[in-house]
Design an enzyme around this catalytic site. Sequence first.
Site, PDB file in Angstrom:
ATOM      1  N   SER A 103      26.596  56.657 -61.158  1.00  0.00           N
ATOM      2  CA  SER A 103      27.060  55.651 -61.304  1.00  0.00           C
ATOM      3  C   SER A 103      27.549  55.117 -62.844  1.00  0.00           C
ATOM      4  CB  SER A 103      26.030  54.659 -60.549  1.00  0.00           C
ATOM      5  OG  SER A 103      26.546  53.347 -60.134  1.00  0.00           O
ATOM      6  N   ASP A 185      45.128  47.325 -66.373  1.00  0.00           N
ATOM      7  CA  ASP A 185      44.946  48.472 -65.455  1.00  0.00           C
ATOM      8  C   ASP A 185      43.480  48.569 -65.228  1.00  0.00           C
ATOM      9  OD1 ASP A 185      44.116  48.725 -68.188  1.00  0.00           O
ATOM     10  OD2 ASP A 185      45.114  50.602 -68.692  1.00  0.00           O
ATOM     11  N   ASP A 208      30.123  56.832 -49.606  1.00  0.00           N
ATOM     12  CA  ASP A 208      29.565  55.772 -50.838  1.00  0.00           C
ATOM     13  C   ASP A 208      30.346  54.244 -50.565  1.00  0.00           C
ATOM     14  OD1 ASP A 208      29.403  54.447 -52.964  1.00  0.00           O
ATOM     15  OD2 ASP A 208      29.464  56.256 -54.188  1.00  0.00           O
ATOM     16  N   HIS A 236      26.133  56.486 -51.762  1.00  0.00           N
ATOM     17  CA  HIS A 236      26.119  56.293 -53.202  1.00  0.00           C
ATOM     18  C   HIS A 236      24.741  56.882 -53.940  1.00  0.00           C
ATOM     19  CE1 HIS A 236      27.502  54.325 -57.040  1.00  0.00           C
ATOM     20  NE2 HIS A 236      26.358  53.916 -57.271  1.00  0.00           N
TER      21      HIS A 236
END
Length: 255
Positions: A103, A185, A208, A236
């Site tokens: 993560s 972006d 996830d 996750h």
Amino acid sequence: TSITSAKIQVNGVHLHYQQTGEGNHAVLLLPGMLGCGQTDFGPQLKSMNKKLFTIVAWDPRGYGQSIPPSRDFPPDFFERDAKDAVDLMQALKFKKFSLLGWSDGGITALIAAAKYPALIHKLVVWGANASVTQEDVRIYNGIRDVSKWSEKVKKPLEEMYGHKYFAKTCEAWVDGISRFAEKSDGNICQELLPDIKCPTFIIHGEKDPLVPRAHAEYIHKHIKGSQLLLMPEGKHNLHLRFAEDFNRQVENFLH
């Protein structure tokens, strides 16, 4: 072998870490948002091969037992964590080491591998992203209020931090990470991915709820020669939920 727990001063803060194993191959485990070695990597500290690996799990500044300082999220918090992580391993006298990042810890690991290529042996990331989209911001706002979290996920963190610090830090994290989406972006570290030269293994849980699959595919596409493994039932926290399978895959890659 037992798991030792200690603190060492790095970049002006006392960082807490856990260490186990006596193998030649040093591995640093990098936890996710609000996480630390104790909350995020129990099955890895317990069951990864201790003959092959020396395993270190760190608590980034402001998380776990690396408090004080309190956790904050300046624009460069991932770079700060990457430098802290690498400097911690150097302070512990590891010349070269591999990174296993989950993560937020995966984002930190990507940055560290790109910026300190001479020090990083191999890289494994899961549940990581190199940019933040408007969809991601919507997902993050869904976890902003910790009182809505499931009891299972919430309990160890509340025990570690107390409710107030936990709730406040989660909100600050949502604000901090959402700021990336304000750039055209949504970039966190996209431009660094081509600089990653070490062997890289990306794992993604197809269920996830926090990190859409496109993030894993983007990272895979932009790190030359990287491998991507999709786990159909993984969410996750696939390294906790499917710890045995995860540990085996990672050990085979590192070995």
